[in-house]
Structure formats: C-alpha cells, structure tokens
Design an enzyme around this catalytic site. Structure first.
Site, mmCIF file in Angstrom:
data_model
loop_
_atom_site.group_PDB
_atom_site.id
_atom_site.type_symbol
_atom_site.label_atom_id
_atom_site.label_comp_id
_atom_site.label_asym_id
_atom_site.label_seq_id
_atom_site.Cartn_x
_atom_site.Cartn_y
_atom_site.Cartn_z
ATOM 1 N N SER A 95 -23.867 30.463 -78.759
ATOM 2 C CA SER A 95 -23.010 31.098 -79.744
ATOM 3 C C SER A 95 -21.706 31.558 -79.088
ATOM 4 C CB SER A 95 -23.770 32.234 -80.428
ATOM 5 O OG SER A 95 -23.082 32.711 -81.569
ATOM 6 N N ASN A 119 -25.174 25.913 -79.997
ATOM 7 C CA ASN A 119 -24.772 26.559 -81.246
ATOM 8 C C ASN A 119 -23.340 27.068 -81.149
ATOM 9 O OD1 ASN A 119 -27.883 27.170 -80.724
ATOM 10 N ND2 ASN A 119 -27.589 26.873 -82.927
ATOM 11 N N HIS A 239 -29.845 28.811 -85.890
ATOM 12 C CA HIS A 239 -28.945 29.427 -84.913
ATOM 13 C C HIS A 239 -29.642 29.913 -83.650
ATOM 14 C CE1 HIS A 239 -25.154 31.073 -83.620
ATOM 15 N NE2 HIS A 239 -25.707 32.252 -83.392
#
Length: 262
Positions: A95, A119, A239
């Site tokens: 992320s 991600n 995610h």
C-alpha cells in the site's frame, strides 16, 4: 484481541523487527499498520534472509516526529536504514509502503537490488482521488475515527484473526502519525510513468483480484512500464493479501528473491 507485539531493535531512528541472516529484505507497511502486519513474511523469509521490518514514523513503536507530511518525508526516514545494510536489499512495500519502496528504487538505486510493490496505487481516477482526500481531510489528528469503514474496505464484513489484529492496530495508532501518513498517501498518486520507465532493477507488482483501489489493471500497467517488470494477481485476495493470502505472497517473494540472487 490484540495481536502479539514482537521484540524490536532501533535502526536509524526507526523501531524495527529484525530476523534471520543472509541477503537483506526490507518490508515497509502501510498506513495505520505496524511491522507485525508482515508477521507471516518475517517468519517465512527469515529462514533464508536477513529481514528488517520497521515501524514507519508515527506507527507502532516509532514515535511521530511531526515532520512527515509528504511521501518523500517517509522515503527520507527509511533511506538511512537502507544505507546501513551491507548490500542492496530487496525492498518490499504494501500500500503506502509500496509507494515508498518504488520511490526508494528510483531515488537510491544503489541501495535497491529489486523492488516488490504490493497493492500499489497508480494514477487514481478523479472519483478515487476525491474519496481518499475527503477521508484525509476529515482526520483531526487528535482522535482516531471508527476503523470499521476502513476494515470493510480491506476485508469486507467477514470476521477473522487478521481483521481483529488490524482493528487493534488502528485503534492503538498515534492519531497525529495516522493523520500525517494518510494525508501523504491521499495526495500521492503512485509512481510516474517516467519513474517506472527509468527503474534500473527488477520490479514485481502484485495485487489482489478483488482489490477495488489498487486494482489489477494498475499493477499490469506498472509492470508493462518498468523495463524489468512482472505482475502477479492473487486470486480471491483484496487489499490485505500479505495477511489474508500469506502463502501466495510468501511463495511469490521467495521465488522473486531466488531470481535476483541465484
């Protein structure tokens, strides 16, 4: 239930979990999380590699210094740790950590043997930008919002140990550190096409097939732009795939490490 908090060392001003010996692997977590989010990867990769998983500024056991307001501030916070290592590392980010990892690969190529972006976002739509920036603007830096909407974006409504652990970490998070990191994340748009085209190292772009924000399309585009890019889309994952689909992620990272260090 609060997930077990693992022992740490202090490295270049960051609190970090360190495990194993061998070629170095640096693991960078996302907003609101902490090094334990990489628990499955630390265990798997620590058998064959020197694994370092820091708490980012304002997260876990690393205090909020009040200075990290843009993505590059987090890059600069990690760079001294990377430069302490004996050789260039495999840098893995999830992320926001993926955005930091890619920026490190671009700005400090002498320190990065390869990069794995899990991600990662790339060229958000106008609608997605507006939504994430509105969430950032709603943070006041003194109170933590109810984590339920975040957990539903990450996990859906199904309960699990991984969801409970993230719930705990979000509720325990430093409020200013969370606001600063989320704001930096919201106002960054992922690596530029030029930066991806200029990557000098092997790059793995991986995401979940059911990821609504860091979509499979984004990973495919980034992999196509990077000269040594490759892509992985994990079936059934969203995610939080390093936690929910650890076996797939561990297998991919182990194979990637074997390719770059034959």
């Amino acid at each position: 239930m609060i997930s077990t908090i693992l022992p740490r060392s202090e490295l270049a001003g960051l609190s970090a979990i360190v495990a194993g010996t061998g070629r170095p692997v640096l693991l960078l977590h996302g907003v609101g999380l902490r090094a334990e989010a990489w628990g499955a990867q630390i265990k798997a990769l620590g058998d064959t590699h020197h694994v370092i998983a820091p708490d980012m500024p304002g997260h876990g056991e690393t205090p909020c210094n009040g200075q990290c307001k843009e993505l590059d501030d987090y890059v600069q916070a990690v760079l001294p740790l990377l430069r302490m290592l004996d050789e260039p590392a495999l840098v893995v980010g999830h992320s926001m950590g993926a955005m930091i990892a890619l920026e490190l690969a671009k700005s400090a190529p002498e320190c990065v043997r390869a990069v794995a972006a899990l991600n990662a976002i790339f060229e958000r739509s106008d609608e997605a930008k507006a939504a994430v920036q509105a969430r950032a603007a709603s943070l006041d830096g003194s109170t933590m919002p109810d984590p339920t909407p975040t957990l539903e974006r990450w996990f859906g409504t199904e309960q699990s140990f991984q969801r409970s652990a993230c719930d705990d970490w979000l509720r325990m998070a430093d409020t200013l550190g969370y606001k600063q990191a989320y704001t930096a994340f919201a106002h960054a748009d992922g690596p530029s096409r030029q930066a991806l085209g200029g990557l000098k190292c092997p790059a793995l772009f991986a995401t979940g097939a059911h990821e609504p924000n860091s979509t499979p399309e984004m990973s495919h585009i980034m992999a196509d732009l990077a000269p040594q890019g490759r892509v992985l889309v994990v079936d059934g994952a969203a995610h939080m795939m390093p936690m929910t689909h650890a076996a797939d992620v561990n297998s991919a990272l182990s194979a990637f490490a074997q390719d770059i260090w034959p």
